[in-house]
Design a protein around this motif. Sequence first.
Motif, short mmCIF file in Angstrom:
data_model
loop_
_atom_site.label_atom_id
_atom_site.label_comp_id
_atom_site.label_asym_id
_atom_site.label_seq_id
_atom_site.Cartn_x
_atom_site.Cartn_y
_atom_site.Cartn_z
N ARG A 1 54.86 35.41 37.54
CA ARG A 1 53.52 34.87 37.77
C ARG A 1 52.69 34.93 36.50
O ARG A 1 52.03 33.97 36.11
CB ARG A 1 52.81 35.66 38.88
N PHE A 2 52.70 36.09 35.85
CA PHE A 2 51.92 36.28 34.63
C PHE A 2 52.43 35.37 33.52
O PHE A 2 51.66 34.70 32.84
CB PHE A 2 51.97 37.75 34.18
N VAL B 1 46.49 41.76 35.15
CA VAL B 1 47.82 42.01 35.71
C VAL B 1 47.73 42.17 37.23
O VAL B 1 48.64 41.80 37.95
CB VAL B 1 48.47 43.23 35.03
N ALA C 1 55.89 39.60 39.66
CA ALA C 1 54.60 39.64 38.97
C ALA C 1 54.76 39.16 37.53
O ALA C 1 53.89 38.45 36.99
CB ALA C 1 54.02 41.05 39.01
N TYR C 2 55.88 39.54 36.91
CA TYR C 2 56.16 39.08 35.55
C TYR C 2 56.22 37.55 35.51
O TYR C 2 55.63 36.93 34.62
CB TYR C 2 57.48 39.67 35.05
N LYS D 1 46.03 40.49 39.27
CA LYS D 1 46.13 39.16 39.88
C LYS D 1 47.59 38.73 40.02
O LYS D 1 47.98 38.16 41.03
CB LYS D 1 45.36 38.14 39.04
N ALA D 2 48.39 39.02 39.00
CA ALA D 2 49.81 38.66 39.05
C ALA D 2 50.56 39.53 40.07
O ALA D 2 51.57 39.10 40.62
CB ALA D 2 50.45 38.81 37.68
N CYS D 3 50.06 40.73 40.33
CA CYS D 3 50.72 41.67 41.24
C CYS D 3 50.21 41.58 42.68
O CYS D 3 50.63 42.36 43.53
CB CYS D 3 50.52 43.10 40.74
N SER E 1 54.07 32.61 33.77
CA SER E 1 53.85 31.19 34.03
C SER E 1 52.47 30.74 33.57
O SER E 1 52.29 29.62 33.09
CB SER E 1 54.06 30.87 35.51
N VAL E 2 51.49 31.62 33.70
CA VAL E 2 50.14 31.29 33.25
C VAL E 2 50.02 31.52 31.75
O VAL E 2 49.56 30.66 31.01
CB VAL E 2 49.09 32.12 34.01
N TYR E 3 50.48 32.69 31.29
CA TYR E 3 50.34 33.07 29.90
C TYR E 3 51.11 32.14 28.97
O TYR E 3 50.61 31.75 27.92
CB TYR E 3 50.82 34.52 29.73
#
Length: 173
Positions: free
Chosen positions: A123-124, A67, A120-121, A69-71, A126-128
């Motif tokens: 970003r996370f 998390v 951050a949500y 990394k997303a933040c 989009s990868v997840y």
Amino acid sequence: MHCPFCRHADSRVIDSRTSDDGAAIRRRRQCPACNRRFTTIETASLSVVKRSGATEPFSRDKIVSGVRKACQGRPVSADDLALLAQRVEETLRSSGSPEIDAYEIGLAILGPLRELDEVAYLRFASVYQAFDSLEDFESAITSLRAERAERAAREEAAGAGAEASPAPAEQGV
């Protein structure tokens, strides 16, 4: 529980208490053979089943690092990340299952992360969730905007409801 002093195969529990964070049980024990006392800390194990089928112990640190990394570059503190990881672990443990699929951990992260920081949500997520196109981002942003509007409407209604009801002293007049 084997006695750590004489290796006797049994021991008696004298006292049990939960730890400060509630994640473990502290037991005070006494060996019937040598009468010495010792303390054990017991936790329920939680394993993560990876996509490959391999299992590994659950780790809050892995949640925090993922998390984080997303933040990156966002106004999120280390304490915020630790609380998020704790919430995720509590959610996973409440399922009662000793093994959790890695995908379920990602799902458990999304909710608290959305509340913590929307960028951050995204970003996370989009990868997840493997966003493939701009439409995926647009639908996620539209969903966030709709939730924000609902939340604002509820807060406004709650505030208006409190203002609209007369105070108890005024009701009798």
